[in-house]
Enzyme design. Structure first.
Site, PDB file in Angstrom:
ATOM      1  N   GLU A 144     -11.139   3.677   6.449  1.00 40.19           N
ATOM      2  CA  GLU A 144     -10.062   4.559   6.913  1.00 40.19           C
ATOM      3  C   GLU A 144     -10.761   5.691   7.676  1.00 40.19           C
ATOM      4  OE1 GLU A 144      -8.064   6.745   3.775  1.00 40.19           O
ATOM      5  OE2 GLU A 144      -6.349   7.259   5.047  1.00 40.19           O
TER       6      GLU A 144
ATOM      7  N   HIS B 132       0.864  -1.190   0.000  1.00 39.56           N
ATOM      8  CA  HIS B 132       0.000   0.000   0.000  1.00 39.56           C
ATOM      9  C   HIS B 132       0.894   1.231   0.000  1.00 39.56           C
ATOM     10  CE1 HIS B 132      -3.717   2.127   2.011  1.00 39.56           C
ATOM     11  NE2 HIS B 132      -3.045   2.954   1.217  1.00 39.56           N
TER      12      HIS B 132
ATOM     13  N   ASP C 152       1.833   4.010   2.713  1.00 40.51           N
ATOM     14  CA  ASP C 152       0.793   4.894   2.157  1.00 40.51           C
ATOM     15  C   ASP C 152       1.396   6.045   1.348  1.00 40.51           C
ATOM     16  OD1 ASP C 152      -1.849   5.448   1.655  1.00 40.51           O
ATOM     17  OD2 ASP C 152      -2.278   6.357   3.590  1.00 40.51           O
ATOM     18  N   ASP C 153       1.720   7.150   2.014  1.00 38.26           N
ATOM     19  CA  ASP C 153       2.293   8.326   1.341  1.00 38.26           C
ATOM     20  C   ASP C 153       3.514   8.773   2.147  1.00 38.26           C
ATOM     21  OD1 ASP C 153       0.032   8.865  -0.660  1.00 38.26           O
ATOM     22  OD2 ASP C 153      -1.027   8.772   1.263  1.00 38.26           O
TER      23      ASP C 153
ATOM     24  N   HIS D   8      -9.659   1.280  -0.845  1.00 38.05           N
ATOM     25  CA  HIS D   8      -9.556   1.919   0.467  1.00 38.05           C
ATOM     26  C   HIS D   8     -10.946   1.872   1.088  1.00 38.05           C
ATOM     27  CE1 HIS D   8      -5.789   3.353  -1.071  1.00 38.05           C
ATOM     28  NE2 HIS D   8      -5.565   4.176  -0.059  1.00 38.05           N
TER      29      HIS D   8
ATOM     30  N   HIS E  65       1.205   4.875  -2.493  1.00 38.26           N
ATOM     31  CA  HIS E  65       0.773   5.681  -3.645  1.00 38.26           C
ATOM     32  C   HIS E  65       2.022   6.330  -4.215  1.00 38.26           C
ATOM     33  CE1 HIS E  65      -3.526   5.583  -2.320  1.00 38.26           C
ATOM     34  NE2 HIS E  65      -2.936   5.393  -1.150  1.00 38.26           N
TER      35      HIS E  65
HETATM   36  N1  ADE Z   1      -4.640   8.793  -1.664  1.00 40.63           N
HETATM   37  C1  ADE Z   1      -3.397   8.875  -1.183  1.00 40.63           C
HETATM   38  N2  ADE Z   1      -3.375   8.556   0.115  1.00 40.63           N
HETATM   39  C2  ADE Z   1      -4.641   8.254   0.467  1.00 40.63           C
HETATM   40  C3  ADE Z   1      -5.262   7.829   1.662  1.00 40.63           C
HETATM   41  N3  ADE Z   1      -4.579   7.658   2.796  1.00 40.63           N
HETATM   42  N4  ADE Z   1      -6.577   7.612   1.646  1.00 40.63           N
HETATM   43  C4  ADE Z   1      -7.282   7.783   0.525  1.00 40.63           C
HETATM   44  N5  ADE Z   1      -6.753   8.170  -0.628  1.00 40.63           N
HETATM   45  C5  ADE Z   1      -5.436   8.401  -0.662  1.00 40.63           C
HETATM   46 ZN    ZN Z   2      -3.693   4.811   0.658  1.00 36.75          ZN
END
Ligand code: ADE
Ligand code: ZN
Length: 346
Positions: free
Chosen positions: A202, A19, A280-281, A199, A21
């Site tokens: 969350e 996971h 994630d990011d 997703h 992006h």
């Molecule tokens: N796009 C990038 N990070 C995200 C996240 N944590 N939740 C939903 N969309 C995303």
């Molecule tokens: Zn994500």
């Protein structure tokens, strides 16, 4: 068990990341370099000012900044540089396999061609394979704040390149954008042989997880941490072996959890849910894969068995071929055993 020794184990084990992006791996330094290369003016004086803006009240506050940051990505070389930089950073964490999301709609909406994005990413993934032996899968995400019609248009654009995609996902603002909004789009993807993830849970309720499973027929849930609001759902996830790709530092940064020591990752693991740890990011949330595992080790007091199970799960939940899953899991077991023997000898 000595916590420092467990941290060493975390670092040396081979791992899969499921996971991440690619747009979320854009470090501030690269954002400024690409802005200069493409003659784009950023609304921040410098890297420090940009980094100082990385305080997010919720998912939407993050997404606003994240989509505007992605505007520096214009050429095939930009997408190549971004992706190769992630692979180099992940390789340093002993990530041997990565399943990577990209958001084509973020780029096509600005006039960047789908094929420009795809060519840059896939060229870097091929180079990472040659350089580091790192394997990968590429997952095309639909933005859930856009319409299903727009999702169909993206699928149409992607149609000539489906052989280079391994599956589809669903991301962006969850609240008010339930899975059922994309029921027909995901049915079409399924008919085309594309496996799906989404997703869910969350910021959205546990019912979105159920709908992602029942309506979108996803293979994995991204995040899914709100499943614990419905004990029957937790039981179902464990029974059906549906993996959750959890991103602890992201959850903390976006106020999905108030404190890392209150995260339900370990409870879910001990209940038998196939949970995995991911970044994630990472450029926005303060850490790559090992940083996430190390932060959990400290906050949740993970022991060596917990770490090994999480890492085994990362391969189990991956889309690797069974022989490759087994090969990596054997390798994890071998390294963990060596590590244990060394601990006992000390
Ligand atoms: N796009 C990038 N990070 C995200 C996240 N944590 N939740 C939903 N969309 C995303
Ligand atoms: Zn994500």
């Amino acid at each position: 068990m000595n916590p420092l020794a467990i941290d060493e184990l975390i670092c040396v084990l081979p791992k899969a990341e499921l996971h991440v992006h690619i747009e979320g791996t854009l470090e501030p330094e690269m954002m400024f370099q690409l802005a200069e290369r493409n003659r784009i003016k950023l609304p921040y004086a410098n890297v420090e000012a940009l980094r100082a803006a990385y305080h997010f009240e919720d998912l939407q506050a993050f997404l606003d900044l994240y989509y505007s940051g992605a505007s520096v990505l214009v050429t095939e070389q930009d997408f190549y540089d971004l992706t190769l930089a992630y692979c180099e950073r992940a390789h340093a964490d002993n990530v041997v396999h990565a399943e990577i999301f990209f958001d084509p709609q973020t780029h096509t909406a600005r006039g960047v061609a789908f094929v420009t994005v795809l060519d840059g990413i896939t060229r870097a993934l091929a180079d990472a394979h040659h350089k580091f032996g790192m394997t990968s899968r590429l997952i095309m995400c639909f933005l859930r704040h856009l319409s299903e019609v727009e999702g169909f248009a993206t699928l149409e654009t992607a149609f000539p390149y489906l052989g280079r995609l391994h599956g589809v996902g669903l991301d962006s603002g969850e609240k008010g954008n339930p899975p059922e909004k994309f029921a027909r789009l995901f049915a079409r993807c399924r008919a085309l042989g594309l496996p799906a993830v989404a997703h869910a849970g969350e910021e959205g309720p546990a019912s979105y997880i159920v709908d992602a499973l029942d309506i979108l027929k996803v293979k994995r849930i991204d995040h899914g941490v709100r499943c614990t609001e419905e004990p029957d759902l937790v039981h179902r996830l464990a029974q059906e072996k549906t993996p959750l790709t959890i991103c602890p530092l992201s959850n903390l940064k976006l106020n999905v959890v108030t404190r890392l020591d209150a995260h339900n990752l370990l409870d879910l693991l001990h209940t038998g849910v196939c949970v995995t740890v991911n970044s994630d990011d990472p450029a926005y949330f303060g850490g790559y894969l090992n940083d996430n595992l190390l932060a959990c080790r400290e906050a949740l007091n993970l022991n060596d068995d917990d770490v090994v199970t999480l890492v085994m799960n990362s391969f189990e939940a991956s889309w690797l071929r069974d022989v490759d899953k087994t090969r990596w899991q054997d390798e994890v077991g071998r390294i963990a055993l060596e590590w244990e023997n060394r601990q006992e000898a000390q």
